[in-house]
Design a protein around this motif. Structure first.
Motif, mmCIF file in Angstrom:
data_model
loop_
_atom_site.group_PDB
_atom_site.id
_atom_site.type_symbol
_atom_site.label_atom_id
_atom_site.label_comp_id
_atom_site.label_asym_id
_atom_site.label_seq_id
_atom_site.Cartn_x
_atom_site.Cartn_y
_atom_site.Cartn_z
ATOM 1 N N UNK A 133 32.323 36.110 51.660
ATOM 2 C CA UNK A 133 31.300 36.114 51.618
ATOM 3 C C UNK A 133 31.421 36.412 49.731
ATOM 4 N N UNK A 134 32.049 37.693 49.805
ATOM 5 C CA UNK A 134 32.394 38.713 48.474
ATOM 6 C C UNK A 134 33.210 37.319 47.630
ATOM 7 N N UNK A 135 34.254 36.703 47.910
ATOM 8 C CA UNK A 135 34.883 35.576 47.469
ATOM 9 C C UNK A 135 34.086 34.669 47.040
ATOM 10 N N UNK A 149 43.187 39.969 40.270
ATOM 11 C CA UNK A 149 43.614 41.088 39.557
ATOM 12 C C UNK A 149 42.940 41.388 38.293
ATOM 13 N N UNK A 150 43.379 39.391 37.656
ATOM 14 C CA UNK A 150 42.825 39.960 35.964
ATOM 15 C C UNK A 150 41.855 38.677 36.332
ATOM 16 N N UNK A 151 40.792 38.305 34.582
ATOM 17 C CA UNK A 151 40.146 39.877 35.205
ATOM 18 C C UNK A 151 39.249 41.177 35.944
ATOM 19 N N UNK A 152 39.349 42.830 35.534
ATOM 20 C CA UNK A 152 39.040 42.907 36.390
ATOM 21 C C UNK A 152 37.431 43.028 37.218
ATOM 22 N N UNK A 153 37.566 42.517 38.336
ATOM 23 C CA UNK A 153 35.490 42.473 38.502
ATOM 24 C C UNK A 153 35.124 44.096 38.359
ATOM 25 N N UNK A 154 33.818 43.567 38.294
ATOM 26 C CA UNK A 154 32.560 44.658 38.090
ATOM 27 C C UNK A 154 32.574 45.417 38.786
ATOM 28 N N UNK A 155 32.795 47.272 38.713
ATOM 29 C CA UNK A 155 32.631 47.806 39.937
ATOM 30 C C UNK A 155 30.646 47.503 40.156
ATOM 31 N N UNK A 156 30.483 47.639 39.675
ATOM 32 C CA UNK A 156 29.031 47.171 39.614
ATOM 33 C C UNK A 156 28.218 46.068 40.215
ATOM 34 N N UNK A 157 28.747 44.791 39.619
ATOM 35 C CA UNK A 157 28.453 43.595 40.042
ATOM 36 C C UNK A 157 28.827 43.225 41.638
ATOM 37 N N UNK A 158 30.062 44.188 41.838
ATOM 38 C CA UNK A 158 30.374 44.069 43.141
ATOM 39 C C UNK A 158 29.701 44.416 44.340
ATOM 40 N N UNK A 159 29.226 46.189 44.306
ATOM 41 C CA UNK A 159 28.795 46.813 44.846
ATOM 42 C C UNK A 159 27.798 46.183 44.703
ATOM 43 N N UNK A 207 50.547 38.420 35.346
ATOM 44 C CA UNK A 207 49.644 37.693 36.421
ATOM 45 C C UNK A 207 48.820 36.965 36.417
ATOM 46 N N UNK A 208 47.844 36.328 37.544
ATOM 47 C CA UNK A 208 46.735 35.435 37.341
ATOM 48 C C UNK A 208 46.393 35.626 36.825
ATOM 49 N N UNK A 209 45.290 35.097 36.510
ATOM 50 C CA UNK A 209 44.316 35.086 35.797
ATOM 51 C C UNK A 209 42.871 33.719 35.888
ATOM 52 N N UNK A 210 41.903 34.570 36.573
ATOM 53 C CA UNK A 210 40.713 33.979 37.384
ATOM 54 C C UNK A 210 39.749 33.476 35.887
ATOM 55 N N UNK A 211 39.711 32.156 35.547
ATOM 56 C CA UNK A 211 39.109 31.340 34.635
ATOM 57 C C UNK A 211 37.773 30.979 35.248
ATOM 58 N N UNK A 212 37.009 29.936 33.840
ATOM 59 C CA UNK A 212 36.327 28.882 34.760
ATOM 60 C C UNK A 212 36.036 27.633 33.488
ATOM 61 N N UNK A 213 35.719 26.676 34.074
ATOM 62 C CA UNK A 213 35.854 25.358 33.102
ATOM 63 C C UNK A 213 34.864 25.558 32.275
ATOM 64 N N UNK A 214 34.683 25.585 30.446
ATOM 65 C CA UNK A 214 33.218 25.270 30.046
ATOM 66 C C UNK A 214 32.676 24.145 29.550
ATOM 67 N N UNK A 215 34.413 23.433 29.528
ATOM 68 C CA UNK A 215 33.509 21.842 28.581
ATOM 69 C C UNK A 215 35.256 21.314 29.696
ATOM 70 N N UNK A 252 37.301 46.571 47.759
ATOM 71 C CA UNK A 252 38.731 46.772 46.082
ATOM 72 C C UNK A 252 39.440 46.133 46.568
ATOM 73 N N UNK A 253 41.017 46.881 47.513
ATOM 74 C CA UNK A 253 42.261 47.038 47.437
ATOM 75 C C UNK A 253 41.890 45.068 47.895
ATOM 76 N N UNK A 254 41.057 44.275 48.370
ATOM 77 C CA UNK A 254 41.577 43.074 49.157
ATOM 78 C C UNK A 254 40.906 42.375 47.053
ATOM 79 N N UNK A 255 40.273 42.471 46.256
ATOM 80 C CA UNK A 255 39.253 42.398 45.264
ATOM 81 C C UNK A 255 40.979 42.446 44.097
ATOM 82 N N UNK A 256 41.414 44.049 44.227
ATOM 83 C CA UNK A 256 42.715 44.103 43.083
ATOM 84 C C UNK A 256 43.423 43.225 43.350
ATOM 85 N N UNK A 257 44.450 43.238 44.394
ATOM 86 C CA UNK A 257 45.062 42.340 45.031
ATOM 87 C C UNK A 257 45.250 40.449 45.185
ATOM 88 N N UNK A 258 44.043 40.071 44.798
ATOM 89 C CA UNK A 258 44.018 38.741 44.962
ATOM 90 C C UNK A 258 42.817 37.721 43.536
#
Length: 214
Positions: free
Chosen positions: A50-52, A16-26, A81-89, A8-14
């Motif tokens: 593997x998580x990444x 941070x935005x958007x928040x990774x869903x705890x249920x998905x991560x579990x 704060x960095x933002x993770x996104x994906x390319x849609x087009x 959880x700490x590694x995900x939050x640090x690397x």
């Protein structure tokens, strides 16, 4: 099992935005433990790799918490704060839709001959002969790229601030993950400008490229 605190700490640090869903991560951690027989307490670096990988291969709609990324009203910058996104087009707004469509059709024609993606049914000699007869597979012209990006819940447009050679129309697959730095909203515009980014190491399956008219 609950998500290990170190994960959880590694995900939050690397990421941070958007928040990774705890249920998905579990669920992800449980799958890695079962599939790869790894424990984060004894093989943390392998485990987190593997998580990444799973995060960057995922559909962000499934793996991130809605509303924790970009401002849905697009009224403010993201801040530092960095933002993770994906390319849609992806499209190139420096060239006409006519030119892009012509190139796209030529690439489709060559794909039928096994050239665009390296058809396994064609050996090297056959491909070389086709290239000698038809010429090399054309690349899309390169000007300024425009993207549709998504943080999993909000889709917005972005333009290159300067050329990003790692991103290429016809090569970069849709679903490719990008982490953005500062985003600045220009007055009276509905799109953001990419000021800085780095490319993630993984992407989801490639989809058909959508070509917009500039």
């Amino acid at each position: 099992m609950p998500v290990p605190e170190r994960v959880s700490q590694w995900i939050a640090q690397n990421y941070p935005r958007p928040t990774v869903d705890p249920g998905w991560l579990s669920d992800c951690c449980n799958w890695i433990s079962s599939e790869h027989h790894l424990s984060p307490s004894t093989h943390f670096h392998q485990f987190i790799k593997h998580v990444e990988e799973q995060l960057l291969r995922s559909n962000l709609e499934d793996s991130l918490v809605p509303g924790t990324g970009i401002d849905p009203q697009l009224k403010q910058s993201t801040g530092p704060i960095p933002l993770l996104v994906e390319i849609r087009a992806i499209t190139d707004i420096a060239h006409s839709a006519f030119n892009l469509l012509n190139t796209h059709q030529t690439r489709l024609d060559r794909a039928d001959l096994g050239l665009a993606q390296g058809d396994a049914n064609n050996n090297g000699e056959q491909q070389q002969q086709i290239q000698e007869d038809e010429g090399p597979v054309p690349r899309f012209p390169r000007g300024m790229l425009r993207f549709e990006l998504s943080d999993g819940s909000t889709i917005f447009r972005a333009l290159e601030f300067k050329s990003l050679p790692e991103l290429e129309l016809g090569v970069t697959p849709l679903g490719y993950k990008v982490r953005l730095g500062y985003l600045v909203l220009h007055a009276q515009r509905v799109c953001y400008t990419i000021l800085s980014c780095f490319l993630a190491s993984y992407s989801s399956s490639a989809k058909t490229i959508h070509i917009d008219a500039p």
